[in-house]
Design a protein around this motif. Structure first.
Motif, PDB file in Angstrom:
ATOM      1  N   GLY A 101       0.769  -1.236   0.000  1.00  0.00           N
ATOM      2  CA  GLY A 101       0.000   0.000   0.000  1.00  0.00           C
ATOM      3  C   GLY A 101       0.800   1.286   0.000  1.00  0.00           C
ATOM      4  N   PHE A 102       2.121   1.191  -0.048  1.00  0.00           N
ATOM      5  CA  PHE A 102       2.929   2.408  -0.148  1.00  0.00           C
ATOM      6  C   PHE A 102       2.825   2.952  -1.566  1.00  0.00           C
ATOM      7  N   SER A 103       2.967   4.262  -1.709  1.00  0.00           N
ATOM      8  CA  SER A 103       3.030   4.922  -3.014  1.00  0.00           C
ATOM      9  C   SER A 103       4.415   5.521  -3.179  1.00  0.00           C
ATOM     10  N   GLU A 104       4.952   5.394  -4.365  1.00  0.00           N
ATOM     11  CA  GLU A 104       6.272   5.977  -4.619  1.00  0.00           C
ATOM     12  C   GLU A 104       6.162   7.490  -4.602  1.00  0.00           C
ATOM     13  N   ALA A 105       7.014   8.139  -3.806  1.00  0.00           N
ATOM     14  CA  ALA A 105       6.973   9.595  -3.672  1.00  0.00           C
ATOM     15  C   ALA A 105       8.047  10.281  -4.500  1.00  0.00           C
ATOM     16  N   ASN A 106       9.189   9.617  -4.694  1.00  0.00           N
ATOM     17  CA  ASN A 106      10.298  10.277  -5.360  1.00  0.00           C
ATOM     18  C   ASN A 106      11.393   9.254  -5.637  1.00  0.00           C
ATOM     19  N   ARG A 107      12.247   9.553  -6.593  1.00  0.00           N
ATOM     20  CA  ARG A 107      13.465   8.765  -6.829  1.00  0.00           C
ATOM     21  C   ARG A 107      14.639   9.716  -6.740  1.00  0.00           C
TER      22      ARG A 107
END
Length: 145
Positions: free
Chosen positions: A131-137
């Motif tokens: 359930g995590f969403s990618e916020a940044n790379r």
């Protein structure tokens, strides 16, 4: 299988598992770090046991500085999670992280965050499945002066 909040007496068991996750560290150094964290009110470590054998852990703490993609402070932050190979794909990481999330809620957090290395596809997949969403790379750079 049983989950329980780790105690200072279990710092070595946590360190033995943590060394498999952070293999560039010495077990003795990790044991000292985990023992120190277990005394802090803004840190939490949970262990998973099967037949009295530690088979997984998760460590989280509160972060008060800005956490990428969040809007509040403090934020519960998953610092690490590890499950022994023979115990994987049985929902144990999900349970360990859920225990960390519940602890963060009890500390007043409304957001929970984590990170992984860019090339760690297994960790990325696990985070997305939970359930995590990618916020940044981010790519970090250094330069000798």
């Amino acid at each position: 299988m049983m989950l329980k909040q780790a105690t200072v007496e279990e710092a070595q068991q946590v360190a033995l598992l943590a060394q498999k996750l952070w293999h560039n560290n010495e077990v003795s150094d990790l044991q000292a770090e985990m023992a120190q964290l277990l005394h802090k009110k803004d840190a939490f470590i949970v262990l998973a046991y099967a037949a009295e054998q530690a088979i997984g852990f998760a460590q989280c703490q509160l972060r008060y500085d800005y956490v990428q993609g969040t809007e509040t402070s403090p934020v519960g932050y998953l610092e690490g999670v590890y499950v022994e190979k023979g115990a994987r794909l049985q929902g144990l990481a999900k349970k360990l992280i859920a225990a960390c999330e519940e602890w963060a809620r009890q500390q007043g957090c409304t957001e929970f965050a984590s990170d992984c290395e860019l090339d760690n596809q297994d960790s990325l997949n696990m985070h997305l499945q939970l359930g995590f969403s990618e916020a940044n790379r981010v790519i970090c750079f250094t330069k000798k002066l």
